[in-house]
Design an enzyme around this catalytic site. Structure first.
Site, PDB file in Angstrom:
ATOM      1  N   LYS A 151     -20.442  22.056   6.616  1.00 45.65           N
ATOM      2  CA  LYS A 151     -20.341  21.944   7.270  1.00 45.65           C
ATOM      3  C   LYS A 151     -21.237  21.257   8.482  1.00 45.65           C
ATOM      4  O   LYS A 151     -22.431  21.981   8.995  1.00 45.65           O
ATOM      5  CB  LYS A 151     -19.981  23.318   8.314  1.00 45.65           C
ATOM      6  CG  LYS A 151     -18.932  23.361   7.278  1.00 45.65           C
ATOM      7  CD  LYS A 151     -17.566  22.949   6.994  1.00 45.65           C
ATOM      8  CE  LYS A 151     -16.948  23.694   5.846  1.00 45.65           C
ATOM      9  NZ  LYS A 151     -15.217  22.829   5.210  1.00 45.65           N
ATOM     10  N   HIS A 270     -13.520  20.062  -7.314  1.00 45.76           N
ATOM     11  CA  HIS A 270     -12.527  20.605  -6.270  1.00 45.76           C
ATOM     12  C   HIS A 270     -11.607  19.850  -6.064  1.00 45.76           C
ATOM     13  O   HIS A 270     -10.854  18.755  -6.888  1.00 45.76           O
ATOM     14  CB  HIS A 270     -13.503  19.805  -5.005  1.00 45.76           C
ATOM     15  CG  HIS A 270     -13.067  19.750  -3.649  1.00 45.76           C
ATOM     16  ND1 HIS A 270     -11.904  19.851  -3.246  1.00 45.76           N
ATOM     17  CD2 HIS A 270     -13.713  20.725  -2.045  1.00 45.76           C
ATOM     18  CE1 HIS A 270     -11.336  20.054  -2.130  1.00 45.76           C
ATOM     19  NE2 HIS A 270     -12.603  21.099  -1.505  1.00 45.76           N
TER      20      HIS A 270
END
Length: 428
Positions: A151, A270
């Site tokens: 992140k 994903h």
């Protein structure tokens, strides 16, 4: 369309593909009429009588609506395997989740589940590593895996990305992955990012004595470029590749799986964008179907939801997905619209719980999923008051507490990273 495909006395053959649908007929259309049109449109028929469909052909290939429950708005249809190109997920979906979803004769139509016969399963590879193979690859046999997502999602340079990954590994993460929308942007080029991050993963391995896996996103504009990126990872010594399964598409996934054996890479799926057709409980395709197709094609691990995090998904749905990932024989569950599925020896997938998780949620995650789950944290690691490394350490400490049956508060007395996580995230 003149034919009636309602056949309550039909017993599906071992070679039939079975689908369960939720159907809501349009105004003025009765339930049987809607079911007949849906079955015909998804197989051999058209909107009107067609002379080219001979009685012999119709008798051989016609679908059978063998179960109807109008109160529950549920039908099950058996399709001959002759209707399908063996080994092709796109062709199967073009039939049982294609034009029928656009028919005016229904207000809503949802494909709830597909049960594949063994004769069709044999045409697919299934996972190359699977759950047990991932455990062997990571060297972790007796606990859930801990992972993170670098992140922020996008914006970091390749150097900074690798540094964040290293701190995550050093703190205790087994896996570090790219986020779904990081591929090959100007500020963080694919090849440079992969090279730098894999080098630091190797450094973390030597320092911790644990295997460390980097899951680099190879989602690309073309299948050719996707495979090129996978081969770059192979040449760099990677063990994994990550793919955004819905944006990439089913043909890309099957192409990737065909090439993955030569590359020797595990495949992380994903599921971003899946809610475009799975979230509406009355129309589209269920996430259960998506999960089954991923196992069929041969992805090794798949995001399935968390129950306790930020993503949509009721507990019963998430656990149904978990079962479809890990069980060799999935029992039918009418209450959850799950059809029985014998996976015919195809390896299990490793389920991934990801989305809005903090270290303080690990006891609940362990209670819900048990040992066979990858617990994946983003902000729950990188927003830790003491930094990324401490966030990863807090996750490992919370997991150790859960494995030992000790409360987080008790374990935190001797683990300051966990104590800081409790102070930040645990509701008073």
């Amino acid at each position: 369309m003149q034919r009636d495909y309602i056949d309550a006395g039909y017993s599906p053959k071992d070679t039939d593909l079975i689908c369960e649908f939720h159907i809501e007929p349009s105004a003025g259309v009765n339930f049987e009429e809607a079911a007949t049109h849906m079955a015909g449109e998804s197989s051999i028929d058209s909107w009107t009588e067609i002379a080219t469909l001979s009685p012999e052909l119709a008798a051989r290939l016609k679908p059978h609506v063998f179960y109807m429950d109008e109160d529950a708005q549920t039908v099950r249809v058996a399709y001959s395997e002759e209707l399908f190109e063996l080994g092709s997920v796109p062709q199967v979906l073009s039939a049982v989740a294609g034009n029928i979803l656009s028919m005016k004769i229904v207000d809503n139509l949802r494909l709830q589940d597909i049960a594949f016969p063994k004769s069709m399963l044999r045409e697919f590879k299934g996972p190359g590593f699977g759950l047990s193979g991932i455990r062997e690859l990571t060297g972790v046999q007796d606990r859930p895996l801990i992972g993170t997502i670098v992140k922020p999602k996008v914006g970091l340079t390749s150097e900074k990305h690798a540094e964040v990954a290293y701190n995550s590994f050093a703190g205790g993460c087994d896996l570090v992955k790219d986020d779904e929308n990081l591929t090959d942007q100007k500020f963080n080029k694919f090849e440079k990012r992969a090279e730098l991050t894999l080098k630091l993963a190797e450094k973390a391995e030597s320092e911790t004595g644990e295997r460390k896996m980097y899951l680099c996103n190879i989602t690309a504009p073309t299948c050719k470029e996707m495979i090129r990126r996978m081969n770059i990872l192979k040449d760099l010594g990677a063990s994994y590749a990550m793919i955004d399964i819905v944006p990439a598409g089913w043909t890309a996934l099957q192409t990737l799986r065909e090439e993955a054996d030569d590359a020797g890479l595990a495949l992380h799926a994903h599921r971003c964008m899946h809610s475009a057709y799975t979230r509406n409980p009355r129309h589209g395709i269920s996430m259960l179907v998506v999960a089954k197709l991923c196992r069929l094609i041969g992805l090794d691990q798949l995001h399935i939801g968390t129950v306790v995090g930020k993503m949509h998904g009721e507990k019963h749905e998430v656990l149904s997905l978990r079962d479809e990932c890990v069980l060799d024989n999935v029992p039918a569950d009418e209450s959850q619209h799950v059809l029985a599925q014998d996976w015919g020896g195809l390896k299990p997938m490793f389920p991934v719980a990801s989305g809005g998780l903090a270290p303080t949620m690990i006891p609940d995650l362990y209670t819900i999923f048990g040992r066979d789950v990858i617990m994946q944290f983003g902000g729950g690691i990188h927003a830790h008051p003491m930094g990324t490394k401490a966030g990863a350490a807090a996750c490992r400490q919370a997991l150790e507490a859960s494995l030992e049956g000790v409360s987080l508060q008790e374990y935190a007395k001797n683990h300051r990273e966990l104590e800081a996580a409790i102070n930040k995230w645990l509701k008073k």
